[in-house]
Motif scaffolding. Structure first.
Motif, mmCIF file in Angstrom:
data_model
loop_
_atom_site.group_PDB
_atom_site.id
_atom_site.type_symbol
_atom_site.label_atom_id
_atom_site.label_comp_id
_atom_site.label_asym_id
_atom_site.label_seq_id
_atom_site.Cartn_x
_atom_site.Cartn_y
_atom_site.Cartn_z
ATOM 1 N N ALA A 143 -0.240 1.981 -6.901
ATOM 2 C CA ALA A 143 -1.338 2.813 -6.396
ATOM 3 C C ALA A 143 -1.913 3.674 -7.514
ATOM 4 C CB ALA A 143 -0.866 3.688 -5.242
ATOM 5 N N VAL A 164 -1.442 -2.069 -0.577
ATOM 6 C CA VAL A 164 -1.689 -0.661 -0.862
ATOM 7 C C VAL A 164 -2.912 -0.242 -0.072
ATOM 8 C CG1 VAL A 164 -2.239 1.017 -2.662
ATOM 9 C CG2 VAL A 164 -0.715 -0.899 -3.174
ATOM 10 N N GLN A 211 5.330 0.788 -4.971
ATOM 11 C CA GLN A 211 3.998 0.957 -4.417
ATOM 12 C C GLN A 211 3.273 2.142 -5.047
ATOM 13 O OE1 GLN A 211 3.666 2.018 -0.258
ATOM 14 N NE2 GLN A 211 1.746 0.883 -0.076
ATOM 15 N N SER A 212 3.972 3.231 -5.291
ATOM 16 C CA SER A 212 3.317 4.413 -5.874
ATOM 17 C C SER A 212 2.837 4.147 -7.297
ATOM 18 C CB SER A 212 4.265 5.618 -5.849
ATOM 19 O OG SER A 212 5.442 5.338 -6.578
ATOM 20 N N LEU A 224 -3.290 7.536 -2.231
ATOM 21 C CA LEU A 224 -2.466 6.618 -1.461
ATOM 22 C C LEU A 224 -2.326 7.129 -0.034
ATOM 23 C CD1 LEU A 224 -0.551 4.145 -1.382
ATOM 24 C CD2 LEU A 224 1.276 5.705 -2.087
#
Length: 191
Positions: free
Chosen positions: A163, A105, A159-160, A181
């Motif tokens: 993050a 990240v 990933q979000s 991000l």
């Protein structure tokens, strides 16, 4: 005697200022105090470093090369002057090989006032059990975090989602910090 003490103190103070008072900020961070604003000296660091070196030269000129006091003042001054480089090196950390399923990240950081702020964020992120490695860069206000994909309940996380959890960790350090991000290849609007 009074002039010697004043001369030594002046040399050490200019060395401290040339470090952007990094030592003072690190001590404040130990007690969970936010940035004290000493980063305002950063643009003048080269001038303050030069002034410190001139003072050290004068100190050796007046007291000679065999003076223990001159060498002590020099060692203290040099240590203070290189403190930002040491903190920067510690913030970047070492590269490790990660063998688990992980996600990298990349975050843009807001609210960094100095290297000590970057160090606080790095330490907070490194303390999270599912974070495998962290590098925080004060110069471009960014962080690279390698995270285990399977955290919390053992299920794969996007990933979000990871993050968002990391941003909450950063905000919990101090309300002035924020992060977003960075999506590779998306440019400035990707943040």
């Amino acid at each position: 005697m009074g002039r010697r003490i004043l001369s030594d103190a002046t040399t050490v103070v200019t060395a401290l200022l040339s470090s952007s008072c990094c030592i003072i900020q690190l001590l404040l961070n130990i007690f969970s105090y936010s940035c004290a604003g000493f980063a305002v000296f950063t643009p003048y660091r080269s001038y303050l470093t030069s002034t410190t070196l001139i003072f050290l030269s004068l100190l050796f000129f007046k007291s000679g090369w065999k003076s223990r006091r001159a060498w002590t003042t020099t060692m203290i001054s040099l240590l203070l002057m290189v403190t930002p480089e040491i903190v920067s090196w510690l913030n970047i950390g070492s590269t490790t090989t990660i063998e688990t399923s992980s996600t990298m990240v990349l975050l843009h950081l807001d609210g960094l006032g100095c290297l000590a702020c970057a160090n606080r964020i790095k330490n907070a992120l490194a303390a999270v059990d599912w974070v495998e490695s962290v590098s925080v860069f004060f110069d471009n206000s960014s962080a690279i975090i390698q995270c285990n994909d399977y955290y919390y309940d053992g299920s794969h996380q996007e990933q979000s989602t990871i993050a968002a959890a990391l941003v909450q960790v950063i905000k919990s350090v101090d309300p002035k910090y924020d992060a977003s991000l960075i999506v590779p290849g998306a440019g400035a609007q990707g943040r």
